[in-house]
Motif scaffolding. Structure first.
Motif, PDB file in Angstrom:
ATOM      1  N   ILE A  42       0.938  -1.145   0.119  1.00 47.53           N
ATOM      2  CA  ILE A  42      -0.056  -0.128   0.071  1.00 47.53           C
ATOM      3  C   ILE A  42       0.754   1.367   0.073  1.00 47.53           C
ATOM      4  O   ILE A  42       0.607   2.090  -0.661  1.00 47.53           O
ATOM      5  CB  ILE A  42      -1.001  -0.090   1.127  1.00 47.53           C
ATOM      6  CG1 ILE A  42      -1.906  -0.954   0.928  1.00 47.53           C
ATOM      7  CG2 ILE A  42      -1.512   1.176   1.384  1.00 47.53           C
ATOM      8  CD1 ILE A  42      -2.891  -1.247   2.348  1.00 47.53           C
ATOM      9  N   ALA A  43       2.047   1.261   0.937  1.00 51.15           N
ATOM     10  CA  ALA A  43       2.790   2.269   0.873  1.00 51.15           C
ATOM     11  C   ALA A  43       3.457   2.796  -0.598  1.00 51.15           C
ATOM     12  O   ALA A  43       3.710   3.758  -1.000  1.00 51.15           O
ATOM     13  CB  ALA A  43       3.778   2.184   1.972  1.00 51.15           C
ATOM     14  N   LEU A  44       3.901   1.532  -1.238  1.00 49.62           N
ATOM     15  CA  LEU A  44       4.749   1.593  -2.461  1.00 49.62           C
ATOM     16  C   LEU A  44       3.528   2.186  -3.267  1.00 49.62           C
ATOM     17  O   LEU A  44       3.827   2.732  -4.474  1.00 49.62           O
ATOM     18  CB  LEU A  44       5.119   0.334  -2.737  1.00 49.62           C
ATOM     19  CG  LEU A  44       5.766   0.074  -4.407  1.00 49.62           C
ATOM     20  CD1 LEU A  44       7.222   1.179  -4.167  1.00 49.62           C
ATOM     21  CD2 LEU A  44       6.466  -1.291  -4.594  1.00 49.62           C
ATOM     22  N   SER A  45       2.335   1.595  -3.407  1.00 46.32           N
ATOM     23  CA  SER A  45       1.184   2.177  -4.328  1.00 46.32           C
ATOM     24  C   SER A  45       0.919   3.577  -4.256  1.00 46.32           C
ATOM     25  O   SER A  45       0.988   4.254  -5.327  1.00 46.32           O
ATOM     26  CB  SER A  45       0.008   1.198  -3.985  1.00 46.32           C
ATOM     27  OG  SER A  45      -0.740   1.772  -2.867  1.00 46.32           O
ATOM     28  N   GLY A 100       2.883   3.937 -14.223  1.00 46.96           N
ATOM     29  CA  GLY A 100       3.210   3.956 -12.800  1.00 46.96           C
ATOM     30  C   GLY A 100       1.978   4.168 -11.596  1.00 46.96           C
ATOM     31  O   GLY A 100       1.765   3.309 -11.061  1.00 46.96           O
ATOM     32  N   PHE A 101       0.954   5.067 -12.441  1.00 43.55           N
ATOM     33  CA  PHE A 101      -0.416   5.107 -11.871  1.00 43.55           C
ATOM     34  C   PHE A 101      -1.200   4.039 -11.886  1.00 43.55           C
ATOM     35  O   PHE A 101      -1.610   3.399 -10.674  1.00 43.55           O
ATOM     36  CB  PHE A 101      -1.166   6.220 -12.396  1.00 43.55           C
ATOM     37  CG  PHE A 101      -2.430   6.581 -11.505  1.00 43.55           C
ATOM     38  CD1 PHE A 101      -2.204   7.388 -10.386  1.00 43.55           C
ATOM     39  CD2 PHE A 101      -3.308   6.144 -12.030  1.00 43.55           C
ATOM     40  CE1 PHE A 101      -3.268   7.728  -9.717  1.00 43.55           C
ATOM     41  CE2 PHE A 101      -4.765   6.545 -11.277  1.00 43.55           C
ATOM     42  CZ  PHE A 101      -4.562   7.518 -10.076  1.00 43.55           C
ATOM     43  N   GLU A 102      -1.200   3.202 -12.979  1.00 46.35           N
ATOM     44  CA  GLU A 102      -1.968   1.973 -12.961  1.00 46.35           C
ATOM     45  C   GLU A 102      -1.247   0.886 -12.219  1.00 46.35           C
ATOM     46  O   GLU A 102      -1.973   0.094 -11.357  1.00 46.35           O
ATOM     47  CB  GLU A 102      -2.069   1.630 -14.373  1.00 46.35           C
ATOM     48  CG  GLU A 102      -2.929   2.441 -15.329  1.00 46.35           C
ATOM     49  CD  GLU A 102      -2.776   1.905 -16.745  1.00 46.35           C
ATOM     50  OE1 GLU A 102      -2.133   1.068 -16.946  1.00 46.35           O
ATOM     51  OE2 GLU A 102      -3.576   2.530 -17.598  1.00 46.35           O
ATOM     52  N   ALA A 130       1.657   6.076  -7.183  1.00 43.71           N
ATOM     53  CA  ALA A 130       0.861   7.089  -7.583  1.00 43.71           C
ATOM     54  C   ALA A 130       0.917   8.484  -7.779  1.00 43.71           C
ATOM     55  O   ALA A 130       0.596   9.286  -8.489  1.00 43.71           O
ATOM     56  CB  ALA A 130      -0.686   6.664  -7.040  1.00 43.71           C
ATOM     57  N   LEU A 131       1.741   8.728  -6.619  1.00 45.19           N
ATOM     58  CA  LEU A 131       2.069  10.218  -6.299  1.00 45.19           C
ATOM     59  C   LEU A 131       3.126  10.664  -7.522  1.00 45.19           C
ATOM     60  O   LEU A 131       3.243  11.927  -7.753  1.00 45.19           O
ATOM     61  CB  LEU A 131       2.559  10.655  -4.878  1.00 45.19           C
ATOM     62  CG  LEU A 131       1.542  10.654  -4.107  1.00 45.19           C
ATOM     63  CD1 LEU A 131       2.101  10.589  -2.574  1.00 45.19           C
ATOM     64  CD2 LEU A 131       0.428  11.396  -4.172  1.00 45.19           C
ATOM     65  N   THR A 132       4.035   9.854  -7.812  1.00 47.59           N
ATOM     66  CA  THR A 132       5.303  10.252  -8.790  1.00 47.59           C
ATOM     67  C   THR A 132       4.454  10.083 -10.280  1.00 47.59           C
ATOM     68  O   THR A 132       5.572  10.313 -11.340  1.00 47.59           O
ATOM     69  CB  THR A 132       6.175   9.345  -8.407  1.00 47.59           C
ATOM     70  OG1 THR A 132       6.065   7.780  -8.616  1.00 47.59           O
ATOM     71  CG2 THR A 132       6.804   9.679  -7.168  1.00 47.59           C
ATOM     72  N   ALA A 133       3.538   9.519 -10.507  1.00 45.94           N
ATOM     73  CA  ALA A 133       2.950   9.438 -11.910  1.00 45.94           C
ATOM     74  C   ALA A 133       2.859  10.765 -12.499  1.00 45.94           C
ATOM     75  O   ALA A 133       2.141  11.592 -11.854  1.00 45.94           O
ATOM     76  CB  ALA A 133       1.866   8.327 -11.865  1.00 45.94           C
TER      77      ALA A 133
END
Length: 140
Positions: free
Chosen positions: A54-57, A71-73, A61-64
């Motif tokens: 979850i933290a990696l997700s 990266g977001f998907e 998502a924030l760096t996409a």
């Protein structure tokens, strides 16, 4: 001398039920504790891995740059996979606590003894707590 032997015989005959222990209950308690420890370890690993996913997700998502970027998907996929892993770990940790309670409940029982009490009727059942110390344990 005969009176002394008779007094000791009466005294020891009233406590003979307290000395016996059953190995079946002790074995069952140990099995419940082992199962509880295994389940707790499994649930901790699952919940930790899910929390990490979850933290990696969130990081992905924030760096996409865009909503349609890989990266977001990937972040969305990791969020749902991590959430599912955490949700799977919750019933396992609840089952671990239930097994620990079963082991605790087996060690608390009602024992019976014949107690000599000249003033009142004899009380034969009393609550007792069984405590066992593993003297030859491999884990110290």
């Amino acid at each position: 001398m005969k009176k002394l032997v008779l007094i000791f015989a009466i005294l020891f005959s009233s406590f003979f039920e307290l000395i016996a222990q059953t190995q079946d209950t002790k074995f069952l308690i140990e099995e419940y504790i082992k199962q509880s420890e295994r389940q707790k370890k499994t649930a901790t690993i699952l919940m930790g891995a899910g929390g990490g996913a979850i933290a990696l997700s969130f990081l992905l998502a924030l760096t996409a740059d865009d909503w349609n970027s890989p990266g977001f998907e990937g972040g969305v996929f990791l969020f749902f996979a991590g959430s599912a892993t955490v949700l799977i770990g919750i019933p396992i940790i609840v089952s671990s606590a239930a097994n620990a309670r079963k082991a605790g409940r087996l060690s608390l029982e009602l024992n019976s003894a014949r107690v000599l009490n000249p003033e009142n009727p004899p009380k034969t059942i009393y609550p007792a707590l069984k405590i066992s110390l593993p003297l030859n344990s491999s884990r110290r």
